[in-house]
Design a protein around this motif. Structure first.
Motif, PDB file in Angstrom:
ATOM      1  N   HIS A 164      20.488  30.006  30.504  1.00 23.14           N
ATOM      2  CA  HIS A 164      19.143  30.543  30.883  1.00 23.14           C
ATOM      3  C   HIS A 164      18.666  30.081  32.169  1.00 23.14           C
ATOM      4  O   HIS A 164      18.626  28.786  32.593  1.00 23.14           O
ATOM      5  N   PHE A 165      18.403  31.064  33.011  1.00 18.98           N
ATOM      6  CA  PHE A 165      17.892  30.894  34.468  1.00 18.98           C
ATOM      7  C   PHE A 165      16.307  31.122  34.344  1.00 18.98           C
ATOM      8  O   PHE A 165      16.046  32.464  34.272  1.00 18.98           O
ATOM      9  N   ARG A 166      15.268  30.317  34.540  1.00 23.34           N
ATOM     10  CA  ARG A 166      13.885  30.398  34.267  1.00 23.34           C
ATOM     11  C   ARG A 166      13.659  31.501  33.196  1.00 23.34           C
ATOM     12  O   ARG A 166      12.993  32.455  33.025  1.00 23.34           O
ATOM     13  N   GLY A 167      14.294  31.282  31.912  1.00 27.48           N
ATOM     14  CA  GLY A 167      14.214  32.084  30.729  1.00 27.48           C
ATOM     15  C   GLY A 167      15.006  33.279  30.382  1.00 27.48           C
ATOM     16  O   GLY A 167      14.896  33.737  29.586  1.00 27.48           O
ATOM     17  N   VAL A 168      15.831  33.478  31.588  1.00 28.80           N
ATOM     18  CA  VAL A 168      16.543  34.798  31.590  1.00 28.80           C
ATOM     19  C   VAL A 168      18.135  34.421  31.083  1.00 28.80           C
ATOM     20  O   VAL A 168      18.641  33.511  31.901  1.00 28.80           O
ATOM     21  N   PRO A 169      18.554  34.888  30.110  1.00 27.95           N
ATOM     22  CA  PRO A 169      20.040  34.621  29.559  1.00 27.95           C
ATOM     23  C   PRO A 169      21.135  35.345  30.619  1.00 27.95           C
ATOM     24  O   PRO A 169      20.892  36.499  30.890  1.00 27.95           O
ATOM     25  N   LEU A 170      22.035  34.531  31.001  1.00 28.56           N
ATOM     26  CA  LEU A 170      23.134  35.139  31.867  1.00 28.56           C
ATOM     27  C   LEU A 170      24.380  35.282  31.261  1.00 28.56           C
ATOM     28  O   LEU A 170      25.095  36.131  31.821  1.00 28.56           O
ATOM     29  N   LEU A 217      25.017  34.256  40.903  1.00 33.63           N
ATOM     30  CA  LEU A 217      25.686  32.865  40.505  1.00 33.63           C
ATOM     31  C   LEU A 217      26.958  32.781  40.969  1.00 33.63           C
ATOM     32  O   LEU A 217      27.796  33.471  41.153  1.00 33.63           O
ATOM     33  N   THR A 218      26.971  31.696  41.630  1.00 34.77           N
ATOM     34  CA  THR A 218      28.236  31.331  42.642  1.00 34.77           C
ATOM     35  C   THR A 218      29.057  30.321  41.842  1.00 34.77           C
ATOM     36  O   THR A 218      28.605  29.195  41.086  1.00 34.77           O
ATOM     37  N   ALA A 219      30.047  30.612  41.542  1.00 36.28           N
ATOM     38  CA  ALA A 219      31.171  29.903  40.842  1.00 36.28           C
ATOM     39  C   ALA A 219      32.251  29.515  41.797  1.00 36.28           C
ATOM     40  O   ALA A 219      33.089  30.134  42.367  1.00 36.28           O
ATOM     41  N   VAL A 234      43.970  18.367  35.439  1.00 43.83           N
ATOM     42  CA  VAL A 234      42.319  18.391  35.640  1.00 43.83           C
ATOM     43  C   VAL A 234      42.123  19.667  36.418  1.00 43.83           C
ATOM     44  O   VAL A 234      42.660  19.853  37.458  1.00 43.83           O
ATOM     45  N   PHE A 235      40.874  20.390  36.361  1.00 47.63           N
ATOM     46  CA  PHE A 235      40.259  21.198  37.171  1.00 47.63           C
ATOM     47  C   PHE A 235      39.087  21.416  36.881  1.00 47.63           C
ATOM     48  O   PHE A 235      38.523  21.217  35.790  1.00 47.63           O
ATOM     49  N   SER A 236      37.991  21.693  37.899  1.00 45.68           N
ATOM     50  CA  SER A 236      36.415  21.995  37.599  1.00 45.68           C
ATOM     51  C   SER A 236      35.783  23.060  38.355  1.00 45.68           C
ATOM     52  O   SER A 236      36.634  23.588  39.330  1.00 45.68           O
ATOM     53  N   VAL A 237      34.955  23.621  37.897  1.00 46.18           N
ATOM     54  CA  VAL A 237      34.108  24.756  38.423  1.00 46.18           C
ATOM     55  C   VAL A 237      32.905  24.295  38.479  1.00 46.18           C
ATOM     56  O   VAL A 237      32.273  24.016  37.590  1.00 46.18           O
ATOM     57  N   ARG A 238      32.148  24.534  39.756  1.00 43.55           N
ATOM     58  CA  ARG A 238      30.736  24.237  39.976  1.00 43.55           C
ATOM     59  C   ARG A 238      30.264  25.542  40.027  1.00 43.55           C
ATOM     60  O   ARG A 238      30.507  26.105  40.645  1.00 43.55           O
ATOM     61  N   TYR A 239      29.020  25.554  39.437  1.00 43.96           N
ATOM     62  CA  TYR A 239      28.138  26.849  39.608  1.00 43.96           C
ATOM     63  C   TYR A 239      26.836  26.496  40.076  1.00 43.96           C
ATOM     64  O   TYR A 239      26.128  25.463  39.853  1.00 43.96           O
ATOM     65  N   ARG A 240      26.296  27.533  40.815  1.00 41.78           N
ATOM     66  CA  ARG A 240      24.820  27.501  41.422  1.00 41.78           C
ATOM     67  C   ARG A 240      24.247  28.854  41.115  1.00 41.78           C
ATOM     68  O   ARG A 240      25.049  29.951  41.231  1.00 41.78           O
ATOM     69  N   ILE A 241      23.028  28.891  40.991  1.00 41.06           N
ATOM     70  CA  ILE A 241      22.290  29.932  40.625  1.00 41.06           C
ATOM     71  C   ILE A 241      21.109  30.207  41.870  1.00 41.06           C
ATOM     72  O   ILE A 241      20.320  29.045  42.232  1.00 41.06           O
ATOM     73  N   ARG A 242      20.988  31.370  42.307  1.00 37.96           N
ATOM     74  CA  ARG A 242      19.909  31.436  43.248  1.00 37.96           C
ATOM     75  C   ARG A 242      19.315  32.947  43.062  1.00 37.96           C
ATOM     76  O   ARG A 242      20.114  33.878  42.829  1.00 37.96           O
ATOM     77  N   GLU A 243      17.967  32.909  43.450  1.00 36.25           N
ATOM     78  CA  GLU A 243      17.554  34.123  43.296  1.00 36.25           C
ATOM     79  C   GLU A 243      17.718  35.002  44.533  1.00 36.25           C
ATOM     80  O   GLU A 243      18.008  34.688  45.655  1.00 36.25           O
ATOM     81  N   THR A 244      18.354  36.217  44.450  1.00 32.45           N
ATOM     82  CA  THR A 244      18.804  37.152  45.477  1.00 32.45           C
ATOM     83  C   THR A 244      17.674  37.944  46.067  1.00 32.45           C
ATOM     84  O   THR A 244      16.904  38.386  45.444  1.00 32.45           O
ATOM     85  N   ALA A 245      17.845  37.800  47.402  1.00 27.60           N
ATOM     86  CA  ALA A 245      16.901  38.554  48.312  1.00 27.60           C
ATOM     87  C   ALA A 245      16.631  39.817  48.095  1.00 27.60           C
ATOM     88  O   ALA A 245      17.942  40.503  47.859  1.00 27.60           O
ATOM     89  N   GLU A 246      15.820  40.507  48.026  1.00 26.29           N
ATOM     90  CA  GLU A 246      15.686  42.096  47.818  1.00 26.29           C
ATOM     91  C   GLU A 246      15.978  42.587  49.107  1.00 26.29           C
ATOM     92  O   GLU A 246      15.612  42.326  50.245  1.00 26.29           O
TER      93      GLU A 246
END
Length: 287
Positions: free
Chosen positions: A33-39, A227-229, A275-287
Motif C-alpha cells: 500500500h502506498f499512502r493507503g492505496v493497494p498496488l 513503481l520502478t523495479a 542470488v538476485f535482487s529487485v529494488r522497488y521505488r514508488i513516486r507520484e507521477t506528475a500530471e
C-alpha cells in the motif's frame, strides 16, 4: 499449521509504504500500500483457503486453464518453465509455508522447505527502505540435491490493472509474443517499449531491456503513481532460461498483470546458491 496461521500477515510500514508479507503461502509480499492505496493484486477467490500441496488443482480460481493457484502478490518462481513439474511452479516453493525470521523492524527473512521434486530451496529477504518510498527483495536459490540443477531465479509480481509497463530496449519492436495476441497493447518509439495492460485480453510478452530498470505506471483509477523495479543485474540474452530478462503477462480472468524479472540461469552444483535482487521505488507521477 492452521488456516489462520497460514494466512497470518507480517506488516512492515512507515508513513508512506505498508508491506504485507505472507510467509504461510509461498513467502509472498502479498500486497503493498502506498499512502493507503493497494498496488498489488490479491485473489479474492482463494482468500483464506488452506491448500493441499498434493492437489493444488482444488484451489478456487476463475482461470481454469492455468494448472496452478493464483494467490496474488509478489513471489519467487524457478526458471525455466519447461522444467516445471506438472506444468506448474514447484508447489512447496510457490504455495507451501515458509519459516520466517524478523531481522529488524524493517527486515524479514522467509525460508521455504527444500522442494522434494527438485532439491531446491528459496530464501526471500524483504527490507522496507524507509529513507525512500520503497523496498528491496533479495532472492536466494540453493541446490540441496546431489546433482547439478539448471535453473534461474524468476521474480514475479502481480499488479492491479490498469497499468502501463515501460523499459529501455534496443529497438521498439525487439520483443516476442509468448502467448495470446496483444493487439494494440504494445507501442514504442526510439529505444523504449510500452505495454498497456488495461483490459481482459490474455497475452504474454518477453523482451530483453538494455538496462536494469522497468516501470509500472498506474492508471487514474489507482492514482497517478509510478513503481520502478530495478534488477540487480542484466547480462546477455543467451544467459537466460527463456532467452530474455523481462516478461509481462496480462490476465483475461482477473484484473491484474505481471512484471517478471529473470536472473541469469546456470547449472547450480550441489550445495551452491544463486542470488538476485529487485529494488522497488514508488513516486507520484506528475500530471
Amino acid at each position: 499449521m492452521t488456516n489462520s496461521k497460514l494466512w497470518q500477515h507480517i506488516v512492515l510500514s512507515d508513513d508512506n509504504v505498508k508491506l504485507s508479507l505472507l510467509p504461510g503461502i509461498g513467502g509472498r509480499v502479498m500486497n503493498v500500500h502506498f499512502r493507503g492505496v493497494p498496488l498489488l493484486f490479491e485473489n479474492p477467490d482463494s482468500l483464506e483457503y488452506q491448500p493441499d500441496l498434493s492437489d493444488l488443482g482444488e484451489v478456487p480460481t476463475r482461470a481454469k486453464h492455468l494448472p496452478f493457484p493464483l494467490w496474488g502478490g509478489e513471489k519467487t518462481w524457478v526458471a525455466p518453465e519447461s522444467a516445471w513439474p506438472d506444468a506448474g511452479p514447484h508447489p512447496v516453493l510457490d504455495s507451501g509455508p515458509y519459516e520466517y525470521q524478523t531481522l529488524s523492524e524493517v527486515k524479514v527473512r522467509m525460508t521455504s522447505r527444500v522442494c522434494p521434486l527438485s532439491g531446491l530451496q528459496v530464501i526471500r529477504t524483504v527490507t522496507l527502505e524507509t529513507r525512500e518510498a520503497g523496498w528491496l527483495v533479495e532472492h536466494e536459490l540453493t541446490n540441496h540435491s546431489n546433482m547439478d540443477q539448471y535453473c534461474g531465479i524468476w521474480s514475479v509480481m502481480m499488479v492491479r490493472r490498469p497499468v502501463r509497463f515501460t523499459c529501455q530496449v534496443p529497438a521498439p519492436d525487439s520483443h516476442a509474443v509468448l502467448m495470446g495476441d496483444p493487439l494494440t497493447a504494445v507501442s514504442g518509439s526510439g529505444e523504449q517499449i510500452a505495454i498497456d495492460c488495461v483490459s481482459a485480453n490474455e497475452f504474454k510478452i518477453g523482451t530483453h531491456p538494455t538496462g536494469c530498470v522497468a516501470r509500472v505506471v498506474y492508471g487514474d483509477e489507482m492514482g497517478a503513481v509510478t513503481l520502478t523495479a530495478e534488477a540487480s543485474s542484466i547480462l546477455e540474452p543467451e544467459k537466460y532460461a527463456h532467452g530474455h530478462a523481462l516478461e509481462v503477462y496480462n490476465s483475461a480472468h482477473y484484473d491484474y498483470a505481471e512484471l517478471e524479472w529473470h536472473a541469469p540461469a546456470r547449472n547450480l552444483s550441489p550445495g551452491e546458491t544463486s542470488v538476485f535482487s529487485v529494488r522497488y521505488r514508488i513516486r507520484e507521477t506528475a500530471e
